[in-house]
Every structure is written in C-alpha cells, then in structure tokens.
Design a protein around this motif. Structure first.
Motif, mmCIF file in Angstrom:
data_model
loop_
_atom_site.group_PDB
_atom_site.id
_atom_site.type_symbol
_atom_site.label_atom_id
_atom_site.label_comp_id
_atom_site.label_asym_id
_atom_site.label_seq_id
_atom_site.Cartn_x
_atom_site.Cartn_y
_atom_site.Cartn_z
ATOM 1 N N ASP A 36 5.155 -0.969 8.101
ATOM 2 C CA ASP A 36 3.889 -0.979 7.069
ATOM 3 C C ASP A 36 3.997 -0.886 5.594
ATOM 4 N N LEU A 37 5.534 -1.272 5.343
ATOM 5 C CA LEU A 37 5.831 -1.430 3.911
ATOM 6 C C LEU A 37 5.277 -2.689 3.208
ATOM 7 N N ALA A 38 5.126 -3.878 4.045
ATOM 8 C CA ALA A 38 4.600 -4.873 3.487
ATOM 9 C C ALA A 38 3.060 -4.591 3.053
ATOM 10 N N ARG A 39 2.405 -3.807 3.626
ATOM 11 C CA ARG A 39 0.907 -3.662 3.545
ATOM 12 C C ARG A 39 0.504 -2.589 2.586
ATOM 13 N N VAL A 40 1.477 -1.697 2.108
ATOM 14 C CA VAL A 40 1.176 -0.418 1.448
ATOM 15 C C VAL A 40 0.194 -0.672 0.259
ATOM 16 N N PHE A 41 0.356 -1.806 -0.311
ATOM 17 C CA PHE A 41 -0.766 -2.248 -1.278
ATOM 18 C C PHE A 41 -1.980 -2.654 -1.177
ATOM 19 N N ASP A 42 -2.184 -2.820 0.223
ATOM 20 C CA ASP A 42 -3.720 -3.352 0.751
ATOM 21 C C ASP A 42 -4.720 -2.498 0.645
ATOM 22 N N LYS A 43 -5.827 -2.663 0.492
ATOM 23 C CA LYS A 43 -6.955 -1.887 0.111
ATOM 24 C C LYS A 43 -7.269 -1.111 1.544
ATOM 25 N N GLY A 44 -7.362 0.139 1.688
ATOM 26 C CA GLY A 44 -7.696 0.871 2.824
ATOM 27 C C GLY A 44 -6.496 0.953 3.680
ATOM 28 N N PHE A 45 -5.462 0.630 3.551
ATOM 29 C CA PHE A 45 -4.108 0.631 4.672
ATOM 30 C C PHE A 45 -3.708 1.921 4.382
ATOM 31 N N GLN A 95 1.072 4.244 9.517
ATOM 32 C CA GLN A 95 1.398 5.278 10.361
ATOM 33 C C GLN A 95 1.224 6.709 9.581
ATOM 34 N N ASN A 96 1.807 6.842 8.341
ATOM 35 C CA ASN A 96 1.584 7.934 7.689
ATOM 36 C C ASN A 96 0.287 8.401 7.671
ATOM 37 N N GLY A 97 -0.596 7.617 7.412
ATOM 38 C CA GLY A 97 -2.146 7.927 7.451
ATOM 39 C C GLY A 97 -2.635 8.767 8.493
ATOM 40 N N ARG A 98 -1.956 8.512 9.691
ATOM 41 C CA ARG A 98 -2.373 9.450 10.799
ATOM 42 C C ARG A 98 -1.783 10.721 10.688
ATOM 43 N N LEU A 99 -0.675 10.850 10.218
ATOM 44 C CA LEU A 99 -0.206 12.091 10.252
ATOM 45 C C LEU A 99 -0.720 12.840 8.956
ATOM 46 N N TYR A 100 -1.349 12.123 8.156
ATOM 47 C CA TYR A 100 -2.022 12.921 6.603
ATOM 48 C C TYR A 100 -3.533 12.316 6.642
ATOM 49 N N PRO A 101 -4.446 12.956 7.350
ATOM 50 C CA PRO A 101 -5.725 12.268 7.702
ATOM 51 C C PRO A 101 -6.434 12.264 6.265
ATOM 52 N N ARG A 102 -5.885 13.011 5.157
ATOM 53 C CA ARG A 102 -6.693 12.736 3.822
ATOM 54 C C ARG A 102 -6.266 11.581 3.037
ATOM 55 N N ALA A 103 -5.267 10.643 3.734
ATOM 56 C CA ALA A 103 -4.863 9.590 3.036
ATOM 57 C C ALA A 103 -6.136 8.603 3.048
ATOM 58 N N THR A 104 -6.330 7.692 1.978
ATOM 59 C CA THR A 104 -7.525 6.999 1.844
ATOM 60 C C THR A 104 -6.916 5.307 1.930
ATOM 61 N N GLY A 105 -5.767 5.224 1.379
ATOM 62 C CA GLY A 105 -5.641 3.832 1.197
ATOM 63 C C GLY A 105 -5.683 3.005 -0.105
ATOM 64 N N ILE A 106 -6.203 3.866 -1.038
ATOM 65 C CA ILE A 106 -7.025 3.365 -2.432
ATOM 66 C C ILE A 106 -6.066 3.397 -3.152
ATOM 67 N N GLY A 107 -5.207 4.476 -3.312
ATOM 68 C CA GLY A 107 -4.271 4.834 -4.528
ATOM 69 C C GLY A 107 -3.442 3.728 -4.897
ATOM 70 N N LEU A 108 -2.552 3.257 -4.063
ATOM 71 C CA LEU A 108 -1.673 2.020 -4.395
ATOM 72 C C LEU A 108 -2.265 0.762 -4.412
ATOM 73 N N TYR A 109 -3.456 0.582 -3.758
ATOM 74 C CA TYR A 109 -4.174 -0.595 -3.999
ATOM 75 C C TYR A 109 -4.772 -0.755 -5.560
#
Length: 336
Positions: free
Chosen positions: A272-281, A284-298
C-alpha cells in the motif's frame, strides 16, 4: 496522409479510369487505328489522370499536415476549428465547417461547466466560512463545561472542524496557490503551531512529541503547511498503537531543508505504501478503520506540489510511519 492510403481511397476511380481506357482502346482498334496511336492516346489519358491525382494528393496532404501539426501544438484542442486554414477542396471545406460547429458547441459546454463550477466553489467557500462560526461557538461553550459528555462532544466538534477544513482545501486544490502567503518562518514555528492546534487529541492519545534540530529557517505558506502537518498528526492519532510517540526531526540537505514526522503507529503494508497519496486510496488499514477517506494525504501531496515542496512516506507494519516534507532550495534562508 500516406500516398498508399490516398490511392486505396481512390481505387474505385482508378478502376473506372482503367475500364474507360480499355473501352477506348477497343473502339479505336475496331475502327482500324494503328496500335501505336492507341498506346499514345492511352498514355496521354493515364498521364493526365496521374497528374490530377498527384496534384490533389499534394494539396490535401499539405492541408491535413498543417491541421495535425496545429492540433499537436494546441493546449486547448477545442480551438482547432478557429485557427485551421480554409482548404481549397470541397470535402475539406465541409470538414472545416463541421469542425467549427463542433468546437463551438464544446466550448459553450465547457464555459457553462466552468461557470457552474465557479458558482459551486463560491457557494462552498461561503458555506465553509458560515459553518465555522457555530462550530467555534459550540467549542467555546464546551470549554466552560468540562463534564465527560461535553468533552466527548468537543472531540466530535474538532473532527467536524477538521473535515470542514478538508472540504475547503479540496475545493481550492485546483488553484490553492492563489491563497498562498509565503513568509519567513522556521520548522519549529510550524511544528509548534500544529502541536498547539492538536494538543488535546495528542494528550488524549498519550502523545509524547520529541523535537530535534528544528531551528532551521525556511520560507513557506504557514497556513497550508499547518494543514499538511494537521493531516499527518490526525493520521498519527488515528492509526496509533498504544501511547503515541512522535518525533519531529529537521535536517539541512545540500539543496533543501527537510522535516520528518515519525510515529510509532501500526504502519503501512509495503503493497500500500506506493499508493498512500492516491486520491481515495485507504488500503488495508482503511478496512480496519472504516472512517478513513483516503483524501487527507492526497490533499497533502497536492498542496506540497503547488508549494514546490516534496512529500514522501516510509513505513513498515508494526514499526510506525515517517513522513518527510522537503522544502526546496529557494525556500532555504541561511542564518544571519
């Protein structure tokens, strides 16, 4: 335009011409015309047809060549019809007319879409500023009542405030540089401001920040850097493993100044490390923490890119995450 493609397109006309030549030769033979004259007549007809085709091919090839060259050079492809030469052959003129009508339709649609996007952006900006007022008022009220229920409500209000700020930066991400105010500051000042804003969540998470070598001067937009640092701290709190430990380390490189924020959280899987800055990504951690949006690092990457800064992540499962902000050479100011 290739010659063989042009000839293939005119194969029917060439076939008709060949049939007409054979018929003409046959008629001349029937009336007793000598073979040399029949060949001479056929040659004249063939030469005239070849000259006509060659001239037609040359003018079409020149016009289509210019058209394609201008298309490649244009940033706004929908302006092609406006700058295309008027051809001197009928089907080219028809194509030009169709192209201009299509371009006008597309430009009108784009202008309308841009107008709607601007209206939406203005509404969203106004809404964000309006919603901040009741949030701030509610938090001021909460400060006067330290009951457990009110403190939990204050935590949720802080989360709402973070999400509202995220919405604002997302809406402005296309032209955030218009709001930049570059000024002289230090890594310590940027970190101190972020820690102050996030003091309560960090205290609740048992945070123990360690500051190393932060007295390095840089020039940056403090507000945008504060947002980036806030997103990093939010993730550190969200994905912590036990009492939170944070280490802020500054370093002077040959052509840059870097700030590394390292935590002791759950870490990021290598896949997952290479994609952490992708929009909406969320990975695996996002499945453990459902509140994750994948927008912050993007948004952090978008803002850093617009500020001519670099951002990179290093992590391993169970070993925490380290995010490094790189301030460019032109933002480095030698100490007085």
């Amino acid at each position: 335009m290739r010659l063989r493609d042009y000839l293939a397109d005119h194969i029917a006309a060439a076939g008709c011409l060949a049939a007409a030549e054979l018929l003409l030769a046959g008629l001349l033979w029937l009336i007793g015309t000598p073979g040399v004259f029949i060949g001479f007549a056929a040659g004249i007809v063939a030469l005239a047809a070849a000259a006509a085709l060659g001239w037609d091919y040359a003018r079409r090839r020149a016009w289509y060549g210019r058209l394609l060259a201008r298309l490649d050079a244009l940033d706004q492809k929908t302006l092609l019809g406006e700058i295309a030469d008027e051809p001197d052959f009928l089907d080219g003129q028809l194509l030009c007319g169709v192209l201009r009508r299509c371009n006008k339709y597309q430009n009108d649609r784009l202008a309308e879409a841009e107008r709607r996007a601007l209206d939406y952006r203005e509404y969203l900006d106004g809404w964000v500023h309006e919603i901040k007022t009741p949030i701030t008022s509610a938090r001021l009220i909460a400060e006067n009542d330290k009951t457990p229920a009110v403190l939990r409500m204050d935590d949720e209000l802080r989360r709402i405030e973070l999400l509202v700020e995220q919405v604002l930066y997302y809406a402005r991400s296309g032209d955030a540089e218009k709001d930049f105010r570059v000024e002289r500051t230090t890594l310590r000042a940027l970190v101190a401001d972020a820690l102050k804003r996030w003091s309560r969540p960090l205290i609740q998470a048992g945070g123990r920040p360690v500051l190393e070598n932060l007295d390095l001067p840089v020039t940056a937009d403090a507000k945008s850097c504060g947002f980036v640092l806030g997103q990093i701290l939010s993730n550190a709190v969200k994905y912590r493993s036990g009492p939170l430990e944070l280490r802020f380390t500054g370093a002077r490189r040959e052509n840059a100044v870097t700030l590394t924020i390292a935590d002791n959280g759950i870490g990021i899987p290598p896949a997952d490390l290479a994609r952490v800055f992708d929009k909406g990504f969320t990975g695996q951690n996002g499945r453990l923490y459902p509140r994750a949006t994948g927008i912050g690092l993007y948004l952090c990457r978008r803002l850093c890119s617009q500020m001519n800064m670099g951002i990179a992540a290093e992590s391993a499962p169970g070993r925490g995450t380290a995010l490094t902000l790189t301030f460019p050479a032109e933002s480095h100011i030698p100490a007085d």
